[in-house]
Design a protein around this motif. Structure first.
Motif, short mmCIF file in Angstrom:
data_model
loop_
_atom_site.label_atom_id
_atom_site.label_comp_id
_atom_site.label_asym_id
_atom_site.label_seq_id
_atom_site.Cartn_x
_atom_site.Cartn_y
_atom_site.Cartn_z
N TYR A 43 -3.04 -16.38 -8.36
CA TYR A 43 -1.82 -16.04 -9.09
C TYR A 43 -2.10 -14.99 -10.16
N THR A 44 -3.18 -15.15 -10.90
CA THR A 44 -3.52 -14.20 -11.96
C THR A 44 -3.71 -12.80 -11.38
N GLU A 45 -4.39 -12.72 -10.24
CA GLU A 45 -4.57 -11.40 -9.62
C GLU A 45 -3.22 -10.80 -9.22
N LEU A 46 -2.35 -11.60 -8.62
CA LEU A 46 -1.03 -11.12 -8.22
C LEU A 46 -0.26 -10.62 -9.43
N GLU A 47 -0.26 -11.38 -10.49
CA GLU A 47 0.44 -10.99 -11.71
C GLU A 47 -0.13 -9.69 -12.28
N ASP A 48 -1.44 -9.60 -12.35
CA ASP A 48 -2.09 -8.39 -12.88
C ASP A 48 -1.71 -7.16 -12.06
N VAL A 49 -1.73 -7.29 -10.74
CA VAL A 49 -1.41 -6.16 -9.87
C VAL A 49 0.06 -5.78 -9.99
N LEU A 50 0.95 -6.76 -9.91
CA LEU A 50 2.38 -6.45 -9.93
C LEU A 50 2.86 -5.87 -11.25
N MET A 51 2.20 -6.17 -12.33
CA MET A 51 2.64 -5.67 -13.62
C MET A 51 2.03 -4.31 -14.00
N ARG A 52 1.30 -3.72 -13.07
CA ARG A 52 0.76 -2.38 -13.32
C ARG A 52 1.90 -1.37 -13.40
N SER A 53 1.76 -0.44 -14.32
CA SER A 53 2.82 0.54 -14.55
C SER A 53 3.05 1.47 -13.35
N ASN A 54 2.07 1.62 -12.48
CA ASN A 54 2.28 2.51 -11.33
C ASN A 54 3.35 2.00 -10.36
N PHE A 55 3.75 0.73 -10.49
CA PHE A 55 4.83 0.20 -9.66
C PHE A 55 6.21 0.45 -10.27
N ASP A 56 6.25 0.92 -11.52
CA ASP A 56 7.53 1.11 -12.21
C ASP A 56 8.48 2.03 -11.44
N LYS A 57 7.96 3.04 -10.77
CA LYS A 57 8.82 3.99 -10.06
C LYS A 57 9.36 3.43 -8.74
N TYR A 58 8.80 2.30 -8.28
CA TYR A 58 9.23 1.71 -7.01
C TYR A 58 10.13 0.51 -7.16
N ILE A 59 9.87 -0.28 -8.20
CA ILE A 59 10.63 -1.53 -8.38
C ILE A 59 10.59 -1.90 -9.85
N SER A 60 11.71 -2.40 -10.34
CA SER A 60 11.81 -2.70 -11.78
C SER A 60 10.86 -3.82 -12.19
N ARG A 61 10.47 -3.79 -13.44
CA ARG A 61 9.64 -4.87 -13.99
C ARG A 61 10.37 -6.20 -13.88
N GLU A 62 11.68 -6.17 -14.06
CA GLU A 62 12.47 -7.40 -13.98
C GLU A 62 12.40 -8.01 -12.57
N SER A 63 12.49 -7.16 -11.56
CA SER A 63 12.41 -7.65 -10.18
C SER A 63 11.03 -8.22 -9.89
N ARG A 64 9.99 -7.56 -10.39
CA ARG A 64 8.64 -8.06 -10.19
C ARG A 64 8.43 -9.38 -10.93
N GLN A 65 8.97 -9.47 -12.14
CA GLN A 65 8.83 -10.71 -12.90
C GLN A 65 9.60 -11.85 -12.22
N ARG A 66 10.75 -11.55 -11.68
CA ARG A 66 11.54 -12.55 -10.96
C ARG A 66 10.77 -13.05 -9.73
N PHE A 67 10.14 -12.13 -8.99
CA PHE A 67 9.32 -12.50 -7.83
C PHE A 67 8.18 -13.42 -8.27
N LEU A 68 7.50 -13.06 -9.35
CA LEU A 68 6.40 -13.88 -9.86
C LEU A 68 6.87 -15.27 -10.27
N THR A 69 8.00 -15.32 -10.96
CA THR A 69 8.54 -16.61 -11.41
C THR A 69 8.91 -17.48 -10.22
N ASP A 70 9.56 -16.90 -9.22
CA ASP A 70 9.91 -17.65 -8.02
C ASP A 70 8.66 -18.16 -7.31
#
Length: 134
Positions: A43-70
């Motif tokens: 889980y920690t690895e997934l969270e670290d990877v998904l919260m990288r700023s290079n994903f900002d242009k592809y998907i919102s931080r909110e969507s990534r956080q929602r995915f992580l929470t789910d």
């Protein structure tokens, strides 16, 4: 018997980013037929990877956080009692550990370092497309 599924980080990231691909289809199928399994390390690895700023242009931080929470709220969490060092890429051992300690049926990954171990102690290690072909 309910089946348990381990997904590696890259497969989960692909499932989140690309809505019509084999990784997202495999994830949906696994969630419909059983439970996802994770550990603190995966889980920690997934969270670290998904919260990288290079994903900002592809998907919102909110969507990534929602995915992580789910994911955090629906996955079964396993304590790692038995450590494993059989993967040629040491960073991938954590996925084998989750699969073996949880007695999972499948580890879904596109990583050749994991795929070459198929099957591993009763765990089917399959690429998303191969899992979907079952």
């Amino acid at each position: 018997m309910t089946e348990l599924f381990v997904f590696d980080t890259n497969t989960l990231v692909s499932a989140l980013l690309f809505a019509t691909t084999k990784p997202v289809q495999a994830l949906q199928r696994a969630q419909e037929s059983g439970f996802l399994v994770c550990s603190d390390a995966t889980y920690t690895e997934l969270e670290d990877v998904l919260m990288r700023s290079n994903f900002d242009k592809y998907i919102s931080r909110e969507s990534r956080q929602r995915f992580l929470t789910d994911y955090q709220n629906t996955a079964l969490w396993v304590d790692i009692i038995r450590s494993i060092t059989d993967c040629r890429d040491a960073k991938d051992n954590k996925f084998l550990e989750v699969a073996v300690n949880a007695n999972a049926s499948y580890l879904i990954s596109g990583d050749e370092d994991l795929l070459v171990l198929h099957p591993f102690e009763g765990v089917q290690i399959l690429a998303p497309a191969d899992f979907m072909a079952l």
